[in-house]
Design an enzyme around this catalytic site. Sequence first.
Site, mmCIF file in Angstrom:
data_model
loop_
_atom_site.group_PDB
_atom_site.id
_atom_site.type_symbol
_atom_site.label_atom_id
_atom_site.label_comp_id
_atom_site.label_asym_id
_atom_site.label_seq_id
_atom_site.Cartn_x
_atom_site.Cartn_y
_atom_site.Cartn_z
ATOM 1 N N ARG A 191 0.835 -1.201 0.000
ATOM 2 C CA ARG A 191 0.000 0.000 0.000
ATOM 3 C C ARG A 191 0.872 1.253 0.000
ATOM 4 O O ARG A 191 1.545 1.556 0.984
ATOM 5 C CB ARG A 191 -0.942 0.016 1.213
ATOM 6 C CG ARG A 191 -1.767 1.299 1.289
ATOM 7 C CD ARG A 191 -3.024 1.180 2.150
ATOM 8 N NE ARG A 191 -2.741 1.046 3.558
ATOM 9 C CZ ARG A 191 -3.663 1.240 4.518
ATOM 10 N NH1 ARG A 191 -4.905 1.565 4.189
ATOM 11 N NH2 ARG A 191 -3.362 1.072 5.789
ATOM 12 N N ASP A 480 -4.167 3.707 14.230
ATOM 13 C CA ASP A 480 -3.294 4.192 13.173
ATOM 14 C C ASP A 480 -3.741 5.597 12.810
ATOM 15 O O ASP A 480 -4.537 6.218 13.530
ATOM 16 C CB ASP A 480 -3.270 3.246 11.978
ATOM 17 C CG ASP A 480 -4.601 3.166 11.230
ATOM 18 O OD1 ASP A 480 -5.538 3.932 11.561
ATOM 19 O OD2 ASP A 480 -4.706 2.334 10.307
#
Length: 560
Positions: A191, A480
């Site tokens: 990613r 996150d």
Amino acid sequence: MNTPPLATADQVSTTTSTTNTGSFATIEPHLEITGDLGPRYEEILTPEALVFLAELHDRFAGTRHDLLATRLRKRVDAANGRDPGFLTETAHIRRDLTWRVAGAGPGLTDRRVEITGPTDRKMAINALNSGAKVWLADQEDATSPTWANVVEGQLTLFDQVRGQLSFESPEGKVYAVTGDSTGATPTIVMRPRGWQLVEKNLTFVDRANRRMNASGSLVDFGLYLFHNAKLLIEGGSGPYFYLPKLESHLEARLWDDIFSHSEDWLGIEYGTIRATVLIETIQAAFEMEEILYELRDHCAGLNAGRWDYIFSIIKTFRTRGSRFVFPDRKQITMTVPFMRAYTELLVSTCHRRGAHAIGGMSAFIPNRRDPEVTRRALEAVAADKKREATDGFDGTWVAHPDLIATALAEFDRALGDQPNQLHRTRDEVSVTAAELLDVASVGGQITASGVHDNITIGLRYIESWLRGVGAVAIDNLMEDAATAEISRSQLWQWIHLGSVTAEGIRIDETWVEEQLVEVYEALERTPGDRFDDALEVFRASALEPEFPTFLTVGAYARYL
């Protein structure tokens, strides 16, 4: 590898070849390294790789800037009362039932459990030994984009693709890639950073000799593809990517153009690259089918990026009044109506087009020192994954190796010997624009403890991110950048709309500042911590009149 040493920016000659067009002279587009060079960086930042990155920037950086400007215009429209909706100009794509996406590439047919995490060597090895089907090698929300993390994350991937990844801790413990009980390792899906982020340690110099920070997306994608694509193909998989933060099918079209051009440049067969798109913005939710269509020759599926999706809705409608005010974060579950509409639409859209539908991440994580916390976490994760498997998802995410068995059991129960559930087209699903925007039905309350939790999570996460750690266990939840964004954006919205807690406290800047100072002063400090900087970042992103679109953009520019 006999690569010549690289020069930093002050050593790079600015003399390049020029072309006289008759009216002005142009130079050859190129990239310059402005960051420091650590051990083995020359293996990643090779002259040939930089030429490839310069080519990507020369061809596609302008379109990237245009699409970011389009994002801004759409946000202004939403703030002024214009709700997003399904596009009339692309209705023919949705009506055409004949087209399908390319689907899974080699090694991606079975994705029932994917483990996500940053690309530092220790975490990577743990993921590769976890028994998951896929490792989402995350250079985005689970990685703080320090220069070291960016380049050394590429070195981690470089070494794993070549079968040479290992790690020795400062205490002398050696970590090696052994795979699961059969020796198998997960398929890598990388990613890159989203379109909004730049890489300030690489400078792109365009044909007109204008200098600008490189695109984080193009840097992450380009370096991984350039160094590893052919070896991945030879090894039986391929260069696979998760695409984050997309807000339109035009952004997907840009990625498809980049994929096609890159395949041609590197001499790779057309359609080898496969992408899975995270549907994590409210804008993209209305264009799922068009996103699949634009990427169809390079598309493996879509993912329900739940936390960023919630953040996107708060951000988009933050000034629109009580209709879009959320309660405490813990009350926004996957079973509330607007989230059900989102996931049902995603599964039915994917399966109608032959694409995988991958579920999102539960934030609960086990605690090996606390059996009761672990029991509750496993129960919550089992319920979450059972819902996804029952709804027709083909796989799901976990953030911790100890959760794989729990998630796997639920998907094994639903899939049996089948690698996926693409046959479940969910033809009965019909989702309206109003259902996707039905935030008001969530109900719930804003509480003083919810305010306190947002402050604590936001401050502690930002401090960790500033130290270079992008995925953090806080109070037995995996946080996150997306969950920190929810925390600070909720506070901003509650303050600016004058929300009142269940205890009768009006949420204003003065009261939140008092709570912030209280949390800050109670923190356990250690030498070298970044809490002072984190406090500044938090105030700028949650308490100022201007709302930063992403807290990471300004924090990266100033502090990393």
